[in-house]
Design a protein around this motif. Structure first.
Motif, PDB file in Angstrom:
ATOM      1  N   GLN A 168      25.599  19.038  17.791  1.00  0.00           N
ATOM      2  CA  GLN A 168      24.716  20.117  17.296  1.00  0.00           C
ATOM      3  C   GLN A 168      24.552  21.292  18.413  1.00  0.00           C
ATOM      4  O   GLN A 168      24.511  20.790  19.569  1.00  0.00           O
ATOM      5  N   PHE A 169      24.278  22.497  18.067  1.00  0.00           N
ATOM      6  CA  PHE A 169      24.398  23.470  19.211  1.00  0.00           C
ATOM      7  C   PHE A 169      23.564  24.650  19.061  1.00  0.00           C
ATOM      8  O   PHE A 169      23.234  24.982  17.695  1.00  0.00           O
ATOM      9  N   TRP A 170      23.040  25.357  19.957  1.00  0.00           N
ATOM     10  CA  TRP A 170      22.263  26.600  19.784  1.00  0.00           C
ATOM     11  C   TRP A 170      22.678  27.559  20.752  1.00  0.00           C
ATOM     12  O   TRP A 170      22.970  27.164  21.851  1.00  0.00           O
ATOM     13  N   TYR A 171      22.840  28.941  20.480  1.00  0.00           N
ATOM     14  CA  TYR A 171      23.204  29.741  21.479  1.00  0.00           C
ATOM     15  C   TYR A 171      22.586  31.018  21.089  1.00  0.00           C
ATOM     16  O   TYR A 171      22.114  31.353  19.915  1.00  0.00           O
ATOM     17  N   ASN A 190      25.208  29.356  11.786  1.00  0.00           N
ATOM     18  CA  ASN A 190      24.191  30.550  11.199  1.00  0.00           C
ATOM     19  C   ASN A 190      23.583  31.239  12.207  1.00  0.00           C
ATOM     20  O   ASN A 190      22.840  30.821  12.967  1.00  0.00           O
ATOM     21  N   ASP A 191      23.463  32.760  12.225  1.00  0.00           N
ATOM     22  CA  ASP A 191      22.786  33.554  13.014  1.00  0.00           C
ATOM     23  C   ASP A 191      21.634  34.243  12.585  1.00  0.00           C
ATOM     24  O   ASP A 191      21.732  34.306  11.248  1.00  0.00           O
ATOM     25  N   CYS A 199      22.487  31.463  17.112  1.00  0.00           N
ATOM     26  CA  CYS A 199      23.089  30.645  16.192  1.00  0.00           C
ATOM     27  C   CYS A 199      22.936  29.225  16.373  1.00  0.00           C
ATOM     28  O   CYS A 199      22.843  28.662  17.463  1.00  0.00           O
ATOM     29  N   TYR A 200      22.456  28.619  15.253  1.00  0.00           N
ATOM     30  CA  TYR A 200      22.502  27.257  15.021  1.00  0.00           C
ATOM     31  C   TYR A 200      23.658  26.757  14.312  1.00  0.00           C
ATOM     32  O   TYR A 200      24.015  27.261  13.343  1.00  0.00           O
ATOM     33  N   GLY A 201      24.107  25.382  14.749  1.00  0.00           N
ATOM     34  CA  GLY A 201      25.036  24.819  14.309  1.00  0.00           C
ATOM     35  C   GLY A 201      25.633  23.525  14.360  1.00  0.00           C
ATOM     36  O   GLY A 201      25.074  22.932  15.260  1.00  0.00           O
ATOM     37  N   LEU A 202      26.674  23.030  13.842  1.00  0.00           N
ATOM     38  CA  LEU A 202      27.580  21.882  13.990  1.00  0.00           C
ATOM     39  C   LEU A 202      28.935  21.841  14.226  1.00  0.00           C
ATOM     40  O   LEU A 202      29.372  22.867  13.632  1.00  0.00           O
ATOM     41  N   GLU A 203      29.255  21.122  15.205  1.00  0.00           N
ATOM     42  CA  GLU A 203      30.714  21.077  15.499  1.00  0.00           C
ATOM     43  C   GLU A 203      30.993  19.557  15.306  1.00  0.00           C
ATOM     44  O   GLU A 203      30.589  18.764  15.661  1.00  0.00           O
ATOM     45  N   ASP A 204      32.643  19.455  14.903  1.00  0.00           N
ATOM     46  CA  ASP A 204      33.232  18.330  14.617  1.00  0.00           C
ATOM     47  C   ASP A 204      34.512  18.256  15.504  1.00  0.00           C
ATOM     48  O   ASP A 204      35.311  19.193  15.030  1.00  0.00           O
TER      49      ASP A 204
END
Length: 150
Positions: free
Chosen positions: A85-88, A124-125, A102-107
């Motif tokens: 999970q990430f936030w930037y 999503n921004d 931006c909130y999101g997920l990476e695989d």
């Protein structure tokens, strides 16, 4: 500590933080070396494969996303896969330098040598008025991101 599969919790967490630091340096060529030459990417609605498309994508990304600061956290792992999970936060060059997050997920799926061979990102921004990663924050890992943002 070798950051190659199969991952355990310690090596998976270290791999995530190594990726976080690499991306925060914003060097497209250096980042591209963490991926196999035929790495498959999906980034939101964009699909591409290979080193040069990765470099091109990241070059455009960081041209647009000024004052970029990223935090990644381990979400789950098994064998040769890690979920993140990430936030930037960044200022959007093409939208009046508005601050966005931006909130999101990476695989991620890895090759035996520890380079990533598949990366899928969903994010999503949103425009923000309150920043987490302000200029006085030296370490993005020190910012308290509460469960409501998970």
């Amino acid at each position: 500590m070798a950051l190659v599969p199969p991952f355990n919790e310690e090596t998976a967490r270290a791999k995530v933080k190594k990726a976080q630091d690499l991306w925060n340096a914003q060097d497209p060529v250096a980042v591209s070396k963490a991926y196999t030459e035929d790495c498959i990417w999906r980034n939101r609605d964009q699909f591409f494969t290979g080193t040069q498309p990765i470099i091109d994508f990241l070059t455009k990304k960081w041209d647009k996303e000024k004052s970029y600061r990223l935090r990644k956290e381990l979400f789950a792992f098994t064998g040769d896969r890690i979920a993140v999970q990430f936030w930037y936060e960044y200022q959007d060059k093409y939208d009046g330098m508005k601050w966005k997050r931006c909130y999101g997920l990476e695989d991620w799926t890895f090759a035996e040598d520890g380079r990533m061979r598949k990366r899928q990102m969903s994010g999503n921004d949103i425009e923000i008025s309150e920043r987490w990663f302000t200029d006085d924050v030296v370490d993005v890992n020190s910012v308290d991101i509460s469960e409501k943002h998970w």
